[in-house]
Design an enzyme around this catalytic site. Structure first.
Site, PDB file in Angstrom:
ATOM      1  N   TRP A 193     -10.965  40.746 -41.059  1.00 50.70           N
ATOM      2  CA  TRP A 193      -9.920  39.726 -41.041  1.00 50.70           C
ATOM      3  C   TRP A 193     -10.345  38.405 -41.681  1.00 50.70           C
ATOM      4  CZ3 TRP A 193     -12.003  42.458 -36.994  1.00 50.70           C
ATOM      5  CH2 TRP A 193     -11.235  43.533 -36.517  1.00 50.70           C
ATOM      6  N   ASP A 194     -11.513  38.343 -42.314  1.00 52.48           N
ATOM      7  CA  ASP A 194     -12.055  37.081 -42.832  1.00 52.48           C
ATOM      8  C   ASP A 194     -12.339  36.123 -41.682  1.00 52.48           C
ATOM      9  OD1 ASP A 194     -12.920  35.111 -44.560  1.00 52.48           O
ATOM     10  OD2 ASP A 194     -10.926  34.467 -45.146  1.00 52.48           O
ATOM     11  N   ARG A 195     -13.041  36.617 -40.672  1.00 51.98           N
ATOM     12  CA  ARG A 195     -13.385  35.815 -39.496  1.00 51.98           C
ATOM     13  C   ARG A 195     -14.751  35.153 -39.661  1.00 51.98           C
ATOM     14  NH1 ARG A 195      -8.456  35.168 -37.428  1.00 51.98           N
ATOM     15  NH2 ARG A 195      -7.625  36.975 -36.322  1.00 51.98           N
TER      16      ARG A 195
END
Length: 809
Positions: free
Chosen positions: A481-483
């Site tokens: 999630w592009d965390r």
């Protein structure tokens, strides 16, 4: 307006709601809009017949809508708007005597009670709803009004309990110090006198965005100046370093590195510069005579230096007194950070954050473009000698055990995990803290090894002397999630039982604030592993069945259909339909897929981003500005055998498609918004909060920022309604009890009581203040608060080139 026109408008309103409401109901959503449309159609028909029964039916419609609204969203006045504002406005019009007199069966005594008296029934309902709306103005279920407790018998404001002394008159590093606290021990500006702040000076950098070929849309002035050596130093979006006189804003010198401009850069920004003073250097008894001579020559040329990095990936040193390039640094003043880099492609490798300068080292990572390419350059972390620019050690997440500098014939590990934000350091422990993010592609993890996963989204503590990994703490498992960890870690000392512990705070995009022992990485506040869905249609993908969560977190409550927002019933229904037509697992970890969109809440801008959080280390307070926006992700398969084929539409800047060229999937990342451009999640979209770190409790929570100037359907909102806005930037805390934030989208800076969150002072800025304020004492013995106000291209705030200082009259 003729009664027939009003009746037709109500009937058309009912017909439109019937069409949209039926679509929502058939998608599994609420049937209420269908029922509402029936009532509106019936009222419109009766009013067309000029019957007062039409007003009575409309009264029932309003009453039912109000009851339904309170049942769905309680007393949140902002969530009443899409459900009732439009039909209540029509109800006001229908109550007018001009309308009532045109009814064929208008009552002779309009205020005579009775079931058949439609005008009276409608007026009573409208009055009750209006009174409820007025009362709701004084009730806000989102906010918490409280006060942070002061520590009795606390030590001096300028000494951290760990023994670090704060240079109160100066601001010596990006976060105030390398502890990253964004705290000043100055006490001149207090809660009692902050209302007396006025503009002391305004400096224009002259650095503005060029056309789309030279500069990207995300052209931002996010710099936090430093004040040291009697001057104020900052960098502009094009990496021009300027030195200003702190008391007047007068330009003393400027240096332009002539960076290579490219409209394809993901970010055109420079968040800060760093400083080194080598005047007290005493050469150690070293056997390397050449190195000793090189260091001595570098110090002779530039005893005090400003260290900066450019978006086109060059590291350079300047004489802090004159702005002249330090020619003994690197190769004629510059170190090429792209040297020995694999996978170098257009605009892929950048620098945006201030280099960390600690001991005699410069430590920095890189800002590699998200989702441009599936095979990226290395995310290697490097330490350079601050005087000569010679590399001292490296840490590459793709090869973590080999920290010695590369040989000339070697290259760094391709596509290793990246750390793009600001680092922090504890010189007493000899550790630098590196917040790692992901490796490309962000949303597909099928090619990752166990070694990759060990450091993706991890906070890593590296030995300052050798670069060796001392410990790591992972904040997400198998990130899809592009965390990435976007925030500078914050170091302070916290009470633990009868003792104290050196702590580190890690704010994340999910909303977790990890509180760890910075010696070992062990959690101080409890950590839990929560179960999440692993369902995916991506072959070979293996989402983690659990994700870590901190007991101190600002992760938003799960989205629901009832929580969808809008300014009218129509765009709210559109958002409800979007909620029903995309996958959402009720937590922040819905896996992206190809078959349908995945609602990512919070989205990839995160609850926290590069603005991090601020603390008062004396009283153990944390001040933060969490933000909330939903996104929709969808993986787009690329035709087999065509890894470089672009899937973007005719207008690349308007397209939500991120290509990930060279990989099997592009990714669409779109704001979850209505047709009017409004977030589908209900406000607040931004808060400011005060936390007691001694026990992890939230003492106060306030909506942060107004909607003034925001566009709704192309029209600017004229009223400063404090609904709580996105705040992309950081906060300053002071020992005077005042915190400052200027990051909201309404182009304002606010000074508020750190203990309660109450706004005490605010003023309009000439441009967006998407930066972090800083403060210092001038030679005139007066305290100044400074903010860069140049706007944020992607967020659409007012562009400019101002640096503004405030002081008391």
């Amino acid at each position: 307006m003729a009664l027939g026109t009003i009746a037709l408008s109500i009937a058309l309103l009912g017909l439109a709601l019937a069409i949209l409401g039926l679509a929502l109901a058939l998608a599994g959503g609420s049937w209420f809009y269908v029922a509402l449309s029936v009532g509106l159609l019936a009222s419109g028909v009766e009013l067309a017949r000029r019957r007062q029964r039409g007003l009575g039916i409309y009264a029932l419609v309003l009453a039912a809508a109000f009851a339904w609204t309170v049942g769905e969203v309680g007393l949140d006045k902002w969530q009443w708007i899409p459900r009732g504002a439009l039909i209540l406005l029509v109800g006001f019009v229908l109550c007018l005597p001009l309308v009532v007199r045109r009814l064929r069966d208008a009552p002779e005594r309009p205020w005579k009670p009775g079931l058949g008296n439609g005008p009276l029934a409608l007026r009573v309902v409208v009055l009750l709803i209006a009174a409820s709306a007025a009362a709701s103005w004084f009730v806000d279920p989102v906010e918490t009004r409280g006060s942070l407790p002061r520590v009795a018998g606390a030590g001096p404001a300028d000494v951290d309990p760990s023994g670090v002394r704060y240079p109160a008159d100066d601001w010596v590093a990006y976060g105030g110090t390398n502890l990253g606290q964004r705290y000043s021990a100055l006490t001149d500006i207090t809660t009692a006198n902050v209302r007396g702040l006025t503009v002391a000076w305004e400096h224009h950098t002259g650095d503005l965005r060029g056309d789309g070929r030279a500069d990207p849309k995300e052209f931002t002035f996010e710099a936090t100046p430093i004040k040291v050596n009697g001057l104020l130093y900052l960098c502009t979006p094009h990496n021009i370093v300027q030195a200003l006189e702190p008391e007047t804003g007068r330009l003393v010198w400027a240096f332009d590195p002539k960076m290579a401009r490219d409209g394809q850069y993901q970010h055109q920004t420079c968040r800060g510069v760093s400083y080194n003073d080598s005047t007290g250097y005493a050469p150690p008894a070293e056997t390397d005579a050449d190195r000793t001579a090189a260091v001595a020559a570098a110090i002779a040329e530039c005893p005090r230096r400003i260290i900066a990095a450019s978006v086109d990936a060059r590291l350079y040193a300047l004489n802090a007194e004159t702005g002249a390039l330090c020619r003994t640094f690197g190769a004629d003043g510059f170190v090429d950070l792209k040297a020995q880099m694999p996978n170098l492609r257009r605009a892929a490798y950048q620098q945006t954050s201030a280099p960390l300068v600690t001991r005699n080292l410069i430590v920095l990572g890189s800002a590699i473009a998200d989702n441009y390419y599936a095979d990226n350059p290395s995310g290697v972390i490097r330490a350079f000698d601050v005087r000569t620019g010679a590399i001292v050690w490296k840490f590459d997440a793709g090869k973590p055990d080999a920290t010695a500098p590369l040989r000339p014939d070697e290259r760094y590990e391709p596509n290793s995990a990246v750390a793009w934000t600001q680092f922090s350091a504890d010189e007493a422990l000899g550790l630098v803290y590196v917040p790692f993010g992901n490796r490309a592609p962000d949303q597909v993890g099928v090619a990752r090894s166990k070694r990759d996963e060990a450091l993706i989204d991890a906070l890593a503590a590296l030995d300052l002397g050798t670069g060796k990994l001392r410990w790591a703490f992972r904040t997400t498992h198998h990130d899809l999630w592009d965390r990435d960890n976007p925030s500078q870690p914050v170091l302070l000392t916290l009470p633990q039982g009868d003792a104290t512990v050196p702590a580190i705070l890690i704010p994340t995009k999910v909303g977790n604030v990890w509180v760890l022992d910075r010696r070992t990485g062990a959690p101080i506040r409890p950590v839990s592993e929560v179960p999440v869905s692993t369902e995916t249609d991506i072959p070979g993908e293996a989402p983690s069945p659990v994700q870590p969560m901190s007991s101190l977190r600002f992760t938003p409550a799960p989205l629901t259909e009832a929580g969808m927002w809008g300014v009218t019933p129509f765009d709210q229904i559109q958002c409800r339909l979007a909620f029903r037509s995309n996958r959402y697992d009720g937590n922040p970890f819905t896996p992206p897929q190809t078959s349908e969109g995945a609602i990512i809440w919070p989205g990839n801008i995160g609850v926290f981003n590069w603005g991090s959080v601020a603390v008062d280390p004396v009283h153990h307070w944390m001040i933060a500005t969490p933000q909330y926006l939903p996104y929709i992700y969808r993986l787009l398969p690329r035709p087999p055998g065509e890894p470089e084929r672009r899937l973007v539409g005719a207008d690349p800047e308007a397209s939500p498609v991120n290509e990930n060229l060279g990989g099997p999937y592009a990714i669409s990342i779109a704001h979850m918004r209505s047709a009017l451009g409004i977030p589908c999640s209900a406000p607040p979209w931004g808060l400011r909060v005060g936390v007691n770190l001694a026990d992890g409790t939230i003492a106060w929570k306030r909506r942060n920022g107004t909607v003034a100037g925001q566009k709704v359907g192309g029209l600017a909102v004229p009223l400063p309604l404090e609904m709580g806005m996105l705040a992309h930037g950081g906060t300053l805390t002071t020992a005077g009890g005042v915190a400052f934030t200027a990051a909201t989208l309404d182009d304002r800076i606010r000074g508020y009581d750190t203990q309660t969150g109450e706004v005490l002072w605010t003023t309009k800025l000439p441009a967006g203040g998407q930066a972090t304020p800083m403060t210092y004492r001038g030679r005139d013995d007066r305290q100044y608060v400074v903010i860069a106000a140049g706007g944020h291209g992607a967020l659409g705030t007012t562009p400019g080139d101002s640096v503004i200082a405030f002081r008391l009259e």
